[in-house]
Write an enzyme that holds these catalytic residues in place. Structure first.
Site, PDB file in Angstrom:
ATOM      1  N   ASP A  98       1.312   3.778  -0.533  1.00 18.97           N
ATOM      2  CA  ASP A  98      -0.103   3.469  -0.651  1.00 18.97           C
ATOM      3  C   ASP A  98      -0.650   4.229  -1.853  1.00 18.97           C
ATOM      4  O   ASP A  98      -0.508   5.453  -1.926  1.00 18.97           O
ATOM      5  CB  ASP A  98      -0.818   3.910   0.643  1.00 18.97           C
ATOM      6  CG  ASP A  98      -1.976   3.019   0.997  1.00 18.97           C
ATOM      7  OD1 ASP A  98      -2.814   2.768   0.113  1.00 18.97           O
ATOM      8  OD2 ASP A  98      -2.057   2.585   2.163  1.00 18.97           O
ATOM      9  N   ASP A 200      -5.032   0.897  -2.807  1.00 20.88           N
ATOM     10  CA  ASP A 200      -6.199   1.111  -1.946  1.00 20.88           C
ATOM     11  C   ASP A 200      -7.526   0.875  -2.671  1.00 20.88           C
ATOM     12  O   ASP A 200      -7.689   1.308  -3.819  1.00 20.88           O
ATOM     13  CB  ASP A 200      -6.154   2.577  -1.470  1.00 20.88           C
ATOM     14  CG  ASP A 200      -7.241   2.906  -0.468  1.00 20.88           C
ATOM     15  OD1 ASP A 200      -7.229   2.330   0.620  1.00 20.88           O
ATOM     16  OD2 ASP A 200      -8.107   3.751  -0.789  1.00 20.88           O
ATOM     17  N   GLU A 256      -5.896  -3.998  -2.163  1.00 19.95           N
ATOM     18  CA  GLU A 256      -7.024  -4.178  -1.253  1.00 19.95           C
ATOM     19  C   GLU A 256      -8.265  -4.442  -2.095  1.00 19.95           C
ATOM     20  O   GLU A 256      -8.686  -3.586  -2.873  1.00 19.95           O
ATOM     21  CB  GLU A 256      -7.226  -2.915  -0.416  1.00 19.95           C
ATOM     22  CG  GLU A 256      -8.304  -3.094   0.628  1.00 19.95           C
ATOM     23  CD  GLU A 256      -8.777  -1.787   1.240  1.00 19.95           C
ATOM     24  OE1 GLU A 256      -9.213  -1.813   2.396  1.00 19.95           O
ATOM     25  OE2 GLU A 256      -8.726  -0.738   0.561  1.00 19.95           O
ATOM     26  N   HIS A 329      -4.646  -0.994   9.547  1.00 18.82           N
ATOM     27  CA  HIS A 329      -5.144   0.258  10.133  1.00 18.82           C
ATOM     28  C   HIS A 329      -6.664   0.382  10.087  1.00 18.82           C
ATOM     29  O   HIS A 329      -7.209   1.356  10.583  1.00 18.82           O
ATOM     30  CB  HIS A 329      -4.512   1.433   9.386  1.00 18.82           C
ATOM     31  CG  HIS A 329      -4.942   1.466   7.945  1.00 18.82           C
ATOM     32  ND1 HIS A 329      -4.577   0.483   7.039  1.00 18.82           N
ATOM     33  CD2 HIS A 329      -5.732   2.321   7.266  1.00 18.82           C
ATOM     34  CE1 HIS A 329      -5.129   0.744   5.876  1.00 18.82           C
ATOM     35  NE2 HIS A 329      -5.840   1.856   5.977  1.00 18.82           N
ATOM     36  N   ASP A 330      -7.346  -0.551   9.422  1.00 18.24           N
ATOM     37  CA  ASP A 330      -8.812  -0.516   9.381  1.00 18.24           C
ATOM     38  C   ASP A 330      -9.435  -1.536  10.320  1.00 18.24           C
ATOM     39  O   ASP A 330     -10.658  -1.561  10.490  1.00 18.24           O
ATOM     40  CB  ASP A 330      -9.313  -0.836   7.960  1.00 18.24           C
ATOM     41  CG  ASP A 330      -8.900   0.217   6.948  1.00 18.24           C
ATOM     42  OD1 ASP A 330      -8.813   1.399   7.319  1.00 18.24           O
ATOM     43  OD2 ASP A 330      -8.672  -0.155   5.782  1.00 18.24           O
TER      44      ASP A 330
HETATM   45  C1  GLC Z   1      -9.237   1.687   2.343  1.00 12.13           C
HETATM   46  C2  GLC Z   1      -8.295   2.139   3.422  1.00 12.13           C
HETATM   47  C3  GLC Z   1      -9.074   2.889   4.444  1.00 12.13           C
HETATM   48  C4  GLC Z   1      -9.691   4.095   3.777  1.00 12.13           C
HETATM   49  C5  GLC Z   1     -10.510   3.695   2.557  1.00 12.13           C
HETATM   50  C6  GLC Z   1     -10.799   4.865   1.699  1.00 12.13           C
HETATM   51  O1  GLC Z   1     -10.177   0.802   2.799  1.00 12.13           O
HETATM   52  O2  GLC Z   1      -7.603   1.057   3.949  1.00 12.13           O
HETATM   53  O3  GLC Z   1      -8.310   3.281   5.536  1.00 12.13           O
HETATM   54  O4  GLC Z   1     -10.502   4.768   4.688  1.00 12.13           O
HETATM   55  O5  GLC Z   1      -9.832   2.778   1.735  1.00 12.13           O
HETATM   56  O6  GLC Z   1      -9.635   5.292   1.039  1.00 12.13           O
END
Ligand code: GLC
Ligand code: CA
Length: 562
Positions: A98, A200, A256, A329-330
Site C-alpha cells: 500500500d 492510497d 484509490e 477495509h474502509d
Molecule cells: C484511504 C484508506 C483509509 C485511510 C485513508 C487515509 O482511504 O483506504 O483506510 O484511512 O486513505 O490514508
C-alpha cells in the site's frame, strides 16, 4: 489471450492487524500471514494486497507512516517482509503493498523538521498557510474524518493542511524535492520484488485554489472533495510518478480515486493513464447520503445498483479493466449492505459472490469475505477503535443527534465492521490469537469460520474457489477474463443479469436478488449449466428451455447459451 500478465489475476486484500497473530500479542503480523499462505493458495488467489505495514504511530492503523523504509514493529521486521515475499513467490503469489503518499504521519522526520520554522528546508514538504484575517483556518474545508482540515501550529503561527486526521499532514506535491524523494522510495520498494502497489487516497495530491466551499453541514464547513479531488494538473504529477517508477517494472498498480464526474475516472486507468486500475466506488457508496445528511441511510434499489455496476463496466470497457469488489477495509461488510439481516444465508452470500466475480475486470476479495463474515454491533462506542468512526460519532452528537441514532450509523457504516479479527476457527478468539485481540471479535465466529468452511464442500469458501477456478482454469477462462459485458433486464427490480461474450460464445449470468421465487422469461437456448448456488438442483428442465423458468430465492446461475 490476455494482454497483461495480471488480466486473469484475482487479488486478495489483507488487513494485517486483523489477519493472523503469530506471537500472541493480540495483533496480526507478517509471520501470521506467512502461516496462512497455504490457505490462500488453496483459495486460488494470485496476488495479495497488503494494507500498510510500514513504521507508524498507528493513529490510522498504518495509513500514517513515519518511516517509509521501515516495518512497524508490531507487524514484524524487514526480514519477515522479505520472507513473506519469498514464501508467497514459492506458491506463485505476488505481494502488492500500500503506497500512502498523499500524506505522512505527523511523526515523520520530514514533518518534525517542517514544523520547526518557516525557513526550514523541509517547510515546503507540507502545506502551510497563514490564518484568515480573523485568525481562523485558511479555508472552511472539512477533513474526511470530520472537523476542519487545518490545524494551527502555535510556534510558527500557520495552519497545515490534512485531508484526513490531524496526525496525517498532506505532503506538498508542488515541491520537486519531495516528489523525487517519493520516487526514490517507491523504486527502493519495487526493487524488493513487489508485484505492485495499491495507491492510497491519491486523488487529493493536487490542490489548486485555497478558497472556501459552500457550507454543507451543521459544522459550518464545506466539502474538501470539491476543493481537492482530482484537480486540474493532477495527471501531470501522476504521469511523472509512473514514468519515474511503475513504468520500469513488471507490476500492476491500482489507485484509490474519487472523482466528482465519474466519466473522468477512466483518464486514470489503463495504458494511457497513470495506473493500471482504479477503484471506483459508485456501487459501494450507494447507501451514503451527501452533505449534512451523511448520517442517514440513503435509499436505493436494485435497479440503481445495476445502473451503477453497468456504468462502471462502461467506463472501463475495451482495453481498460474495471476493479470488481464489494468490500475493503474502509467499507462495512457487503452482506449487511446489500441484504437485510434476515436474508443473509449461504444462498444470498453466494449470489453476491457470483454477481461481482463474473463481471469483466479484476476481482478483489477482502479477507473474511470468502467465508461470509458480517458486520458487528458493539454496544458501546468505546468498543470501536477506528478514528474515523469516533470522528463521525462526535460530529453527529454535536449536530444534535442522540446517541441511539448515532449508534445506528456506526453499526451500519463503521470501518471496524470489516476490521474485526479474521475468524479461523471456533476456538478461543476464533483462532486469531491466544491473547485478547486489539478489536473485539464478531461473536458469530463460533459458526462462521475458516475451519467450518473447509469441512463443508458446499461452503461459501468453496464457492469462491469455484468462481476463481472459472477464471483461472476452465473452458470459460478466456470469455470470463476477456469477454465483453452486456447487461440485460436492466429495469427488472428482482433480477441481475448480464452476458459475457466473445466471437464464439455467450455466457449468461442470472441472479435472483430476492428472498422469494421469481419467474424468469427469456428466450435463449441453454447449451450448458456452468454454475449454480443451488448445488443439488436438477436443471434438466432449464436445459430444455429457459422460458418460464422459476428461480428459487437468491438462485444464481451461469449458463452457456445460444
Ligand atoms: C484511504 C484508506 C483509509 C485511510 C485513508 C487515509 O482511504 O483506504 O483506510 O484511512 O486513505 O490514508
Ligand atoms: Ca502479533
Amino acid at each position: 489471450m490476455t494482454e497483461k500478465w495480471w488480466h486473469d489475476s484475482v487479488i486478495y486484500q489483507i488487513y494485517p492487524k486483523s489477519f493472523n497473530d503469530s506471537n500472541n500479542d493480540g495483533i496480526g503480523d507478517l509471520r501470521g500471514i506467512i502461516e496462512k499462505l497455504d490457505y490462500l493458495k488453496q483459495l486460488g488467489i494470485d496476488l495479495i494486497w497488503l494494507s500498510p505495514v510500514f513504521s507508524s504511530p498507528m493513529k490510522d492503523n498504518g495509513y500514517d507512516i513515519d518511516d517509509y523504509y521501515a516495518i512497524a514493529e508490531q507487524f514484524g521486521s524487514m526480514e519477515d517482509l522479505e520472507k513473506l515475499i519469498a514464501e508467497a513467490d514459492k506458491r506463485g503469489i505476488g505481494i502488492m503493498m500500500d503506497l500512502v503518499i498523499n500524506h505522512s504521519s505527523d511523526q515523520h522526520q520530514w514533518f518534525k523538521e517542517s514544523k520547526k520554522s518557516k525557513t526550514n528546508p523541509k517547510r515546503d514538504y507540507y502545506i502551510w498557510k497563514d490564518p484568515k484575517t480573523d485568525g481562523g483556518a485558511p479555508t472552511n474545508w472539512r477533513s474526511i474524518f470530520g472537523g476542519s482540515a487545518w490545524t494551527f501550529d502555535e510556534k510558527t503561527e500557520q495552519y497545515y493542511l490534512h485531508t484526513f486526521a490531524k496526525e496525517q499532514p498532506d505532503l506538498n506535491w508542488e515541491n520537486n524535492k519531495l516528489r523525487q524523494e517519493l520516487y526514490q522510495m517507491v523504486n527502493w520498494w519495487l526493487d524488493k520484488g513487489l508485484a505492485g502497489f495499491r495507491v492510497d487516497a491519491i486523488s487529493y495530491i493536487k490542490k489548486n485554489k485555497f478558497k472556501d466551499k459552500k457550507i454543507n453541514g451543521p459544522d459550518g464547513l464545506g466539502s474538501i472533495f470539491k476543493a481537492s479531488a482530482n484537480q486540474p494538473g493532477i495527471l501531470d504529477y501522476l504521469k511523472d510518478l509512473k514514468k519515474e517508477t511503475f513504468a520500469n517494472y513488471k507490476i500492476v498498480t491500482v489507485a484509490e480515486l474519487y472523482a466528482e464526474e465519474n466519466e473522468r475516472m477512466q483518464e486514470f486507468a489503463g495504458d494511457d493513464g497513470p495506473f493500471d486500475l482504479v477503484f471506483d466506488f459508485r456501487h459501494v457508496d450507494l447507501d451514503l447520503s451527501e452533505g449534512s445528511e451523511w448520517f442517514k441511510a440513503r435509499d436505493w434499489d436494485l435497479v440503481e445498483l445495476k445502473e451503477r455496476l453497468n456504468e462502471i463496466q462502461k467506463t472501463y470497457d475495451g482495453k481498460r479493466r474495471a476493479t470488481l469488489f464489494w468490500e475493503n477495509h474502509d467499507q462495512p461488510r457487503s452482506l449487511n449492505k446489500y441484504l437485510n439481516e434476515d436474508e443473509i444465508n449461504d444462498y444470498s452470500i453466494k449470489m453476491l459472490a457470483a454477481v461481482f466475480m463474473l463481471q469483466r475486470g479484476i476481482p478483489f476479495i477482502y479477507q473474511g469475505q470468502e467465508i461470509g463474515m458480517s458486520n458487528v454491533k458493539f454496544k458501546s462506542i468505546d468498543d470501536y477503535q477506528d478514528l474515523a468512526t469516533h470522528g463521525l460519532y462526535q460530529e453527529a452528537l454535536k449536530a444534535g443527534y442522540d446517541k441511539e441514532e448515532v449508534m445506528e450509523v456506526v453499526w451500519r457504516r463503521s470501518r471496524d465492521n470489516s476490521r474485526t479479527p479474521m475468524q479461523w476457527s471456533a476456538e478461543k478468539n476464533a483462532g486469531f490469537s491466544e491473547a485478547e485481540p486489539w478489536l473485539k471479535l464478531n461473536p458469530n465466529y463460533q459458526k462462521i469460520n475458516v475451519e467450518e468452511n473447509l469441512k463443508d464442500s458446499n461452503s461459501v469458501f468453496y464457492f469462491y474457489k469455484e468462481l476463481i477456478q472459472l477464471r483461472k482454469n476452465s473452458p470459460y477462462q478466456e470469455i470470463i477474463v476477456n469477454g465483453s459485458y452486456q447487461p440485460l433486464l436492466e429495469s427488472d427490480s428482482d433480477l441481475i443479469a448480464y452476458f459475457r461474450k466473445n466471437s464464439e460464445e455467450k455466457l449468461l449470468l442470472i441472479a435472483n436478488f430476492k428472498n422469494r421465487k421469481v419467474d424468469l422469461n427469456l428466450n435463449y437456448q441453454v447449451e450448458e449449466m456452468i454454475l449454480s448456488n443451488y448445488p443439488d438442483y436438477d436443471y434438466r428442465d432449464l436445459k430444455n428451455n429457459i422460458i418460464n423458468y422459476q428461480l428459487s430465492p437468491f438462485e444464481t446461475i451461469l449458463l452457456k447459451v445460444k
